[in-house]
Scaffold this motif. Sequence first.
Motif, PDB file in Angstrom:
ATOM      1  N   ILE A  20      10.568 -48.216 -22.624  1.00  0.00           N
ATOM      2  CA  ILE A  20      10.497 -48.330 -24.076  1.00  0.00           C
ATOM      3  C   ILE A  20       9.736 -47.120 -24.616  1.00  0.00           C
ATOM      4  O   ILE A  20       9.058 -46.416 -23.873  1.00  0.00           O
ATOM      5  N   SER A  21       9.845 -46.901 -25.913  1.00  0.00           N
ATOM      6  CA  SER A  21       9.134 -45.795 -26.521  1.00  0.00           C
ATOM      7  C   SER A  21       7.675 -46.177 -26.754  1.00  0.00           C
ATOM      8  O   SER A  21       7.321 -47.355 -26.812  1.00  0.00           O
ATOM      9  N   TRP A  22       6.821 -45.153 -26.925  1.00  0.00           N
ATOM     10  CA  TRP A  22       5.401 -45.410 -27.160  1.00  0.00           C
ATOM     11  C   TRP A  22       5.202 -46.226 -28.432  1.00  0.00           C
ATOM     12  O   TRP A  22       4.282 -47.038 -28.523  1.00  0.00           O
ATOM     13  N   SER A  23       6.059 -46.030 -29.409  1.00  0.00           N
ATOM     14  CA  SER A  23       5.905 -46.732 -30.683  1.00  0.00           C
ATOM     15  C   SER A  23       6.179 -48.223 -30.568  1.00  0.00           C
ATOM     16  O   SER A  23       5.841 -48.992 -31.468  1.00  0.00           O
ATOM     17  N   GLU A  24       6.794 -48.659 -29.453  1.00  0.00           N
ATOM     18  CA  GLU A  24       7.140 -50.072 -29.280  1.00  0.00           C
ATOM     19  C   GLU A  24       6.109 -50.834 -28.462  1.00  0.00           C
ATOM     20  O   GLU A  24       6.257 -52.035 -28.242  1.00  0.00           O
ATOM     21  N   LEU A  27       0.659 -53.752 -30.284  1.00  0.00           N
ATOM     22  CA  LEU A  27      -0.442 -53.137 -31.006  1.00  0.00           C
ATOM     23  C   LEU A  27      -1.802 -53.474 -30.402  1.00  0.00           C
ATOM     24  O   LEU A  27      -2.727 -52.664 -30.454  1.00  0.00           O
ATOM     25  N   ASP A  28      -1.944 -54.679 -29.827  1.00  0.00           N
ATOM     26  CA  ASP A  28      -3.224 -55.008 -29.207  1.00  0.00           C
ATOM     27  C   ASP A  28      -3.496 -54.120 -27.999  1.00  0.00           C
ATOM     28  O   ASP A  28      -4.645 -53.742 -27.722  1.00  0.00           O
ATOM     29  N   THR A  32      -6.565 -51.337 -27.573  1.00  0.00           N
ATOM     30  CA  THR A  32      -7.388 -51.244 -26.370  1.00  0.00           C
ATOM     31  C   THR A  32      -7.463 -49.802 -25.875  1.00  0.00           C
ATOM     32  O   THR A  32      -8.523 -49.322 -25.465  1.00  0.00           O
ATOM     33  N   LEU A  33      -6.322 -49.104 -25.932  1.00  0.00           N
ATOM     34  CA  LEU A  33      -6.319 -47.695 -25.527  1.00  0.00           C
ATOM     35  C   LEU A  33      -7.200 -46.870 -26.451  1.00  0.00           C
ATOM     36  O   LEU A  33      -7.933 -45.965 -26.012  1.00  0.00           O
ATOM     37  N   LEU A  34      -7.172 -47.180 -27.750  1.00  0.00           N
ATOM     38  CA  LEU A  34      -7.971 -46.437 -28.707  1.00  0.00           C
ATOM     39  C   LEU A  34      -9.470 -46.596 -28.418  1.00  0.00           C
ATOM     40  O   LEU A  34     -10.250 -45.654 -28.551  1.00  0.00           O
ATOM     41  N   VAL A  56      -2.670 -47.462 -36.327  1.00  0.00           N
ATOM     42  CA  VAL A  56      -3.719 -48.187 -35.617  1.00  0.00           C
ATOM     43  C   VAL A  56      -5.040 -47.424 -35.700  1.00  0.00           C
ATOM     44  O   VAL A  56      -6.107 -48.010 -35.914  1.00  0.00           O
ATOM     45  N   ALA A  57      -4.977 -46.105 -35.529  1.00  0.00           N
ATOM     46  CA  ALA A  57      -6.191 -45.294 -35.594  1.00  0.00           C
ATOM     47  C   ALA A  57      -6.832 -45.400 -36.967  1.00  0.00           C
ATOM     48  O   ALA A  57      -8.049 -45.553 -37.094  1.00  0.00           O
ATOM     49  N   ARG A  58      -6.023 -45.340 -38.009  1.00  0.00           N
ATOM     50  CA  ARG A  58      -6.569 -45.405 -39.361  1.00  0.00           C
ATOM     51  C   ARG A  58      -7.148 -46.780 -39.671  1.00  0.00           C
ATOM     52  O   ARG A  58      -8.168 -46.905 -40.347  1.00  0.00           O
ATOM     53  N   GLU A  59      -6.486 -47.832 -39.200  1.00  0.00           N
ATOM     54  CA  GLU A  59      -6.957 -49.184 -39.483  1.00  0.00           C
ATOM     55  C   GLU A  59      -8.247 -49.506 -38.745  1.00  0.00           C
ATOM     56  O   GLU A  59      -9.043 -50.335 -39.205  1.00  0.00           O
TER      57      GLU A  59
END
Length: 423
Positions: A20-24, A27-28, A32-34, A56-59
């Motif tokens: 799958i693509s990274w965008s898929e 989000l949780d 965790t990666l962030l 995700v980074a902005r939120e």
Amino acid sequence: MASIMVVEGSKPAKTDVVTISWSELPLDLVETLLEKTEMPQDFFRFSFVCKPWLSVARENIFRLPYKLPMSHFLPKKNPLPMLLKPCIENPDTFNLYCVTDNKTYGSFYAPEINNKWIAGSVGGWLVTVNIDATEINLTNPLTRKQISLPPLSTIPNFDEKLHGVRETMRFRIVNKVLLFSDPVEDPDNCIVVALVSVMCTIAYCRIKDKKWKEIDDSPRFSDIIKHNNVLYGVTFLADLFVIDLTGDVKVTLVARFCRFPRPCIECYLMDSFGKLLLLLKFSRVSDDGYSSITYKFEIFELKEVLSFSDYDHDIEEDEWEHVDGIRYQWFEVKSIGNQVVFIGYNQTVWFDSHRYLGCKANRIYFADCDIEIDAQRVTSWFRNKPYCRDVGIYHIDDGRIEPFPGFSSCPRAQAVWLSPIIQ
């Protein structure tokens, strides 16, 4: 693309690998990666993976630990500029000095800007010119993405412009560059405008053009700006012109300066809440003779003049310049209120100080590069001499100048403001 192993049922023997693509990714999992990012550059590169990761980074940015000191301004549309400083130990890396907390952060790896002349800083992009003035690129130092511009040799009469210029100074043929739109989102229509040669004439092109064009018989400009989607230029005598690059190129005088500028000044244009401002920077030569020291600023606003009797200039009425029937003049401004200005060799921008913790209102943060530096001095004598010295904070209310707390001069460094924008 990411590969995920899927185990069906309770039989571990049967597995399928799904790509799958990274965008898929869930989000949780992305959050965790962030949380695992340890350095500012890791955070930047995380944000550039794809749009969902950027969201995700902005939120989550305000919940990140203090190890990401830039988190207080990154989500904003106009991020606060930071002063770029090369690392002395490793010239392929650089640091960023933040004026809001007076600290230096890094290091960021960007060999693409090492040993390059930075002719502009626009929207997170640096305009870099190599030493022999053969290449000019837009470079994002955080992602290391580069966009090539037409070779400088395609500028009309390029060889004539280099006549009399020392070989070690060729790279300074480009004095300033600005962009009319985002080079990534709108590459087909992004117009690049540059001040070139010792005569500071205007050359321009589109990102995908093969060569540069030039305006014939234009005045010698000190600065250029895009204001209300119109190109303006100000001369070294502070006379303002509007420049129309559509169809038949036209340069029209808008306003003359009401008094002859005093010596040792530089003129800068700034867009402020839809108003066009002129900043005059006064400086003197340093004691060692190798740089200039700023000691004063004056600010003027362009306003419409309703009648000739209000026009402060010694001319006849039939010589009074006008644009589309409207006449203008520069009027001095004693305060800019809650605004704060960042001014440099390659960029002049303003911000509302209330939006950025640590920014002081009615001040000018200046960092300039006035020294006549050449490639030979960069690589020999100048390597061990302090540079980027003409920096400080100018208090508009009382004319005081204070240094940047915690900032130290560094060799071989241009004074470049960088606005780190996440796209």
